[in-house]
Design a protein around this motif. Sequence first.
Motif, short mmCIF file in Angstrom:
data_model
loop_
_atom_site.label_atom_id
_atom_site.label_comp_id
_atom_site.label_asym_id
_atom_site.label_seq_id
_atom_site.Cartn_x
_atom_site.Cartn_y
_atom_site.Cartn_z
N VAL A 227 2.25 -43.90 -18.85
CA VAL A 227 3.10 -43.27 -17.68
C VAL A 227 3.13 -41.97 -17.57
CG1 VAL A 227 5.12 -43.01 -19.51
CG2 VAL A 227 5.83 -43.39 -17.11
N THR A 228 3.07 -41.67 -16.32
CA THR A 228 2.90 -40.39 -15.91
C THR A 228 3.83 -40.20 -14.61
OG1 THR A 228 1.30 -38.65 -15.03
CG2 THR A 228 1.09 -41.00 -14.23
N ALA A 229 3.73 -39.03 -13.89
CA ALA A 229 4.76 -38.65 -12.80
C ALA A 229 4.34 -37.68 -12.17
CB ALA A 229 6.35 -38.17 -13.58
N THR A 230 4.94 -37.88 -10.87
CA THR A 230 4.39 -36.91 -9.62
C THR A 230 5.17 -35.47 -9.96
OG1 THR A 230 6.37 -37.68 -8.12
CG2 THR A 230 4.20 -38.60 -7.96
N PRO A 231 4.93 -34.54 -9.46
CA PRO A 231 5.55 -33.20 -9.45
C PRO A 231 6.95 -33.34 -9.24
CG PRO A 231 3.25 -32.90 -8.50
CD PRO A 231 3.56 -34.24 -8.60
N GLU A 232 7.31 -34.18 -7.87
CA GLU A 232 8.53 -34.14 -7.56
C GLU A 232 9.38 -35.19 -8.22
OE1 GLU A 232 5.52 -33.74 -4.30
OE2 GLU A 232 5.68 -35.24 -5.80
N ALA A 233 8.79 -35.85 -9.11
CA ALA A 233 9.55 -36.67 -10.00
C ALA A 233 9.78 -35.91 -11.24
CB ALA A 233 8.92 -37.96 -10.57
N LEU A 234 9.06 -35.12 -11.60
CA LEU A 234 9.40 -34.03 -12.78
C LEU A 234 10.24 -33.10 -12.40
CD1 LEU A 234 5.77 -33.61 -14.03
CD2 LEU A 234 7.35 -34.87 -15.35
N ALA A 235 10.27 -32.36 -11.22
CA ALA A 235 11.30 -31.74 -10.56
C ALA A 235 12.61 -32.31 -10.72
CB ALA A 235 11.02 -31.03 -9.51
N LEU A 236 12.83 -33.49 -10.22
CA LEU A 236 13.91 -34.15 -10.16
C LEU A 236 14.63 -34.51 -11.59
CD1 LEU A 236 16.48 -35.40 -8.87
CD2 LEU A 236 14.98 -37.81 -8.74
N LEU A 237 13.68 -34.73 -12.60
CA LEU A 237 14.11 -35.09 -14.07
C LEU A 237 14.69 -33.74 -14.60
CD1 LEU A 237 11.38 -37.49 -15.50
CD2 LEU A 237 13.74 -37.92 -15.20
N ASP A 238 14.07 -32.64 -14.20
CA ASP A 238 14.44 -31.44 -14.69
C ASP A 238 15.93 -31.11 -14.13
OD1 ASP A 238 12.29 -30.66 -16.14
OD2 ASP A 238 11.20 -29.41 -14.73
N ARG A 239 16.28 -31.29 -12.86
CA ARG A 239 17.60 -30.92 -12.32
C ARG A 239 18.44 -31.97 -12.99
NH1 ARG A 239 14.58 -31.08 -7.58
NH2 ARG A 239 15.46 -33.03 -6.88
N LEU A 240 18.11 -33.25 -13.09
CA LEU A 240 19.13 -34.16 -13.70
C LEU A 240 19.45 -33.85 -15.08
CD1 LEU A 240 18.01 -37.59 -11.91
CD2 LEU A 240 19.96 -36.20 -11.39
N ALA B 174 19.31 -30.69 -16.46
CA ALA B 174 20.21 -29.54 -16.65
C ALA B 174 21.52 -30.04 -16.35
CB ALA B 174 19.55 -28.64 -15.40
N ARG B 175 21.62 -31.10 -15.48
CA ARG B 175 23.23 -31.44 -15.32
C ARG B 175 23.84 -32.41 -16.24
NH1 ARG B 175 22.87 -34.05 -9.62
NH2 ARG B 175 21.11 -32.55 -9.09
N HIS B 176 22.93 -33.26 -17.03
CA HIS B 176 23.63 -34.07 -17.80
C HIS B 176 22.94 -34.33 -18.90
CE1 HIS B 176 24.93 -36.23 -14.10
NE2 HIS B 176 23.95 -35.84 -13.34
N GLY B 177 22.26 -33.44 -19.53
CA GLY B 177 21.62 -33.67 -20.83
C GLY B 177 20.32 -34.56 -20.94
N PRO B 178 19.94 -34.79 -21.98
CA PRO B 178 18.91 -36.00 -22.22
C PRO B 178 18.98 -37.02 -21.80
CG PRO B 178 19.60 -34.77 -24.45
CD PRO B 178 20.64 -34.41 -23.32
N LEU B 179 17.75 -37.54 -21.07
CA LEU B 179 18.00 -38.76 -20.21
C LEU B 179 17.04 -39.66 -20.63
CD1 LEU B 179 17.08 -36.78 -16.80
CD2 LEU B 179 19.38 -37.56 -17.71
N LEU B 180 17.23 -41.12 -20.06
CA LEU B 180 16.37 -41.97 -20.45
C LEU B 180 16.08 -42.90 -19.00
CD1 LEU B 180 15.46 -44.57 -21.99
CD2 LEU B 180 17.60 -45.69 -21.74
#
Length: 129
Positions: A5-18, A20-26
């Motif tokens: 699994v990999t991600a586009t820069p846009e997806a990585l930026a969105l994961l960073d923003r989310l 920062a708001r919500h803590g660790p994600l899945l």
Amino acid sequence: MTDRVTATPEALALLDRLSARHGPLLLHLSGGCCDGTAPLCLPLGEFRMGGGDLCLGMVGGTPFCMADGTFAYWEHSQVILDVIQARGGGFSLEAPDGVRFTARARLFSDDELPHLLPPVPAGALAVPR
């Protein structure tokens, strides 16, 4: 080694923003009939994994998981996490931003297949309580 699994820069930026708001994600790709290529993005620990769920790897520090039955369709493909402008029909964390994650695929080459690590049972994830 090629990642499953990999991600586009846009997806990585969105994961960073989310995160920062919500803590660790899945991220979890259900593979169901509705939004079958739209992984859910949820706070880590707020989604009950099934006994057959697998973790394909980490993307931007976030585990990317799917059911073993779904993996049967994706096992010869690299999952590419991306973001599109659209409203999803679920409760994924990115929905209020008017975007949604989407999963695209790229077939592994014959040279890559023998070097892939197998997915791990999602139950092995360290989940905060």
